[in-house]
Design a protein around this motif. Structure first.
Motif, PDB file in Angstrom:
ATOM      1  N   ASN A   1       0.830  -1.217   0.000  1.00  0.00           N
ATOM      2  CA  ASN A   1       0.000   0.000   0.000  1.00  0.00           C
ATOM      3  C   ASN A   1       0.857   1.256   0.000  1.00  0.00           C
ATOM      4  O   ASN A   1       0.506   2.260  -0.627  1.00  0.00           O
ATOM      5  CB  ASN A   1      -0.934  -0.001   1.215  1.00  0.00           C
ATOM      6  N   GLY A   2       2.003   1.212   0.702  1.00  0.00           N
ATOM      7  CA  GLY A   2       2.907   2.361   0.720  1.00  0.00           C
ATOM      8  C   GLY A   2       3.490   2.644  -0.659  1.00  0.00           C
ATOM      9  O   GLY A   2       3.507   3.791  -1.116  1.00  0.00           O
ATOM     10  N   VAL A   3       3.956   1.580  -1.321  1.00  0.00           N
ATOM     11  CA  VAL A   3       4.506   1.744  -2.672  1.00  0.00           C
ATOM     12  C   VAL A   3       3.424   2.220  -3.637  1.00  0.00           C
ATOM     13  O   VAL A   3       3.662   3.097  -4.483  1.00  0.00           O
ATOM     14  CB  VAL A   3       5.124   0.410  -3.155  1.00  0.00           C
ATOM     15  N   LYS A   4       2.225   1.663  -3.493  1.00  0.00           N
ATOM     16  CA  LYS A   4       1.125   2.050  -4.382  1.00  0.00           C
ATOM     17  C   LYS A   4       0.755   3.516  -4.197  1.00  0.00           C
ATOM     18  O   LYS A   4       0.493   4.220  -5.175  1.00  0.00           O
ATOM     19  CB  LYS A   4      -0.094   1.157  -4.116  1.00  0.00           C
ATOM     20  N   SER A   5       0.752   4.000  -2.943  1.00  0.00           N
ATOM     21  CA  SER A   5       0.406   5.405  -2.683  1.00  0.00           C
ATOM     22  C   SER A   5       1.468   6.343  -3.239  1.00  0.00           C
ATOM     23  O   SER A   5       1.164   7.427  -3.735  1.00  0.00           O
ATOM     24  CB  SER A   5       0.229   5.641  -1.187  1.00  0.00           C
ATOM     25  N   ILE A   6       2.751   5.914  -3.188  1.00  0.00           N
ATOM     26  CA  ILE A   6       3.837   6.732  -3.747  1.00  0.00           C
ATOM     27  C   ILE A   6       3.667   6.897  -5.245  1.00  0.00           C
ATOM     28  O   ILE A   6       3.794   7.991  -5.808  1.00  0.00           O
ATOM     29  CB  ILE A   6       5.213   6.109  -3.408  1.00  0.00           C
TER      30      ILE A   6
END
Length: 289
Positions: free
Chosen positions: A280-285
């Motif tokens: 989710n962190g990578v996707k939000s970036i």
């Protein structure tokens, strides 16, 4: 000459005995994936016109067999020439399984907003229905391919220290049982409502025994699929946790006084949510960019 022939028979019998014993162990290790495979495919195989459910399921089954034919030789080549890669793939598969289990739990407690698409109210032609079926069948076969990789690698990991001939025999048996067993049960599940409807229409009496049994089967179908989904989620975390505990020394000796099933579930849950947070962190970036 005769003694040599009987010696060969004795070797074959010993091999078959080893294959049967190791197949039982490998099947137990893949049981969690089979539960999730069953839940996923029961959901994907339902929702078709009654007369098309079994033909569609047969098409998915043939695709599943083709998936196994593609995956098995690659897995055996890895085992023969890069045995360490099997453990790597096994752990990576464990991370994916843990992620999938954590995502399902997160979806349950924190429901996502799904985009609602308004379907056009028109009568579909036969060609359009068949094209829609092909699309859903392709989607089911792709999902089966991912699950098949997991099943084959976990089964192979259970017999990785055995001779290559035993590995080939055991993993092939497990792969075949996975396809026949899962899709055989799926066929029974998706026809539950049809069987119930026939019981309801068996006679013209109101609230007869056949009506009650029929309504039970009709109402049970969505509940069975939902229950399989819950069981499959728990199994995903247990299987993934077991992969980590048995292949990573640090985790293998973690909490020695706690029952292994609890340790495996907690490890699968923690790693699963860590993978989910990272994803989710990578996707939000990338969304911000």
């Amino acid at each position: 000459m005769a003694s040599g022939f009987f010696a060969i028979l004795d070797d074959v019998a010993a091999l078959l005995d080893d294959v049967a014993a190791m197949s039982k162990i490998a099947t137990k290790k893949t049981a969690g994936i089979l539960g999730d495979d069953l839940a996923v495919n029961a959901e994907k195989a339902s929702g078709f016109v009654s007369q098309r459910e079994l033909p569609v399921l047969w098409a998915i089954t043939k695709g599943s067999l083709l998936n196994k034919i593609i995956i098995l030789p690659i897995a055996f080549l890895l085992s023969a020439f890069l045995p360490w890669a099997v453990t790597v793939v096994l752990v990576l598969g464990g991370i994916y399984l843990a992620f999938e289990g954590a995502e399902k739990i997160h979806e349950f407690f924190v429901p996502h907003e799904h985009e609602h698409i308004t379907a056009e109210s028109k009568i579909m032609t036969k060609e359009e229905i068949l094209e829609l079926e092909k699309t859903k069948v392709k989607s089911a076969i792709v999902t089966d391919f991912i699950l098949s990789i997991e099943i084959v690698i976990i089964a192979l990991g259970a017999v990785i220290k055995e001779p290559l001939v035993t590995q080939i025999a055991v993993v092939s048996v497990v792969a075949l049982l996975a396809t026949v067993g899962v899709y055989g049960i799926v066929a029974l599940i998706v026809r539950m409502d049809e069987f119930g409807t026939r019981l309801i229409n068996l006679n013209e009496q109101e609230n007869s025994i056949s009506d009650k049994i029929g309504r039970f089967f009709v109402n049970a179908l969505p509940k069975v699929i939902k229950a399989l989904s819950v069981i499959g989620t728990i199994a995903l975390l247990l299987v993934s946790g077991g992969i980590f505990v048995h292949n990573i020394d640090f985790l293998h000796h973690l909490l020695p006084n706690v029952p292994s099933i609890i340790v495996e579930f907690l490890v699968g849950l923690i790693i699963g949510f860590a993978a989910l947070l990272l994803f989710n962190g990578v996707k939000s970036i990338f969304k911000k960019k």
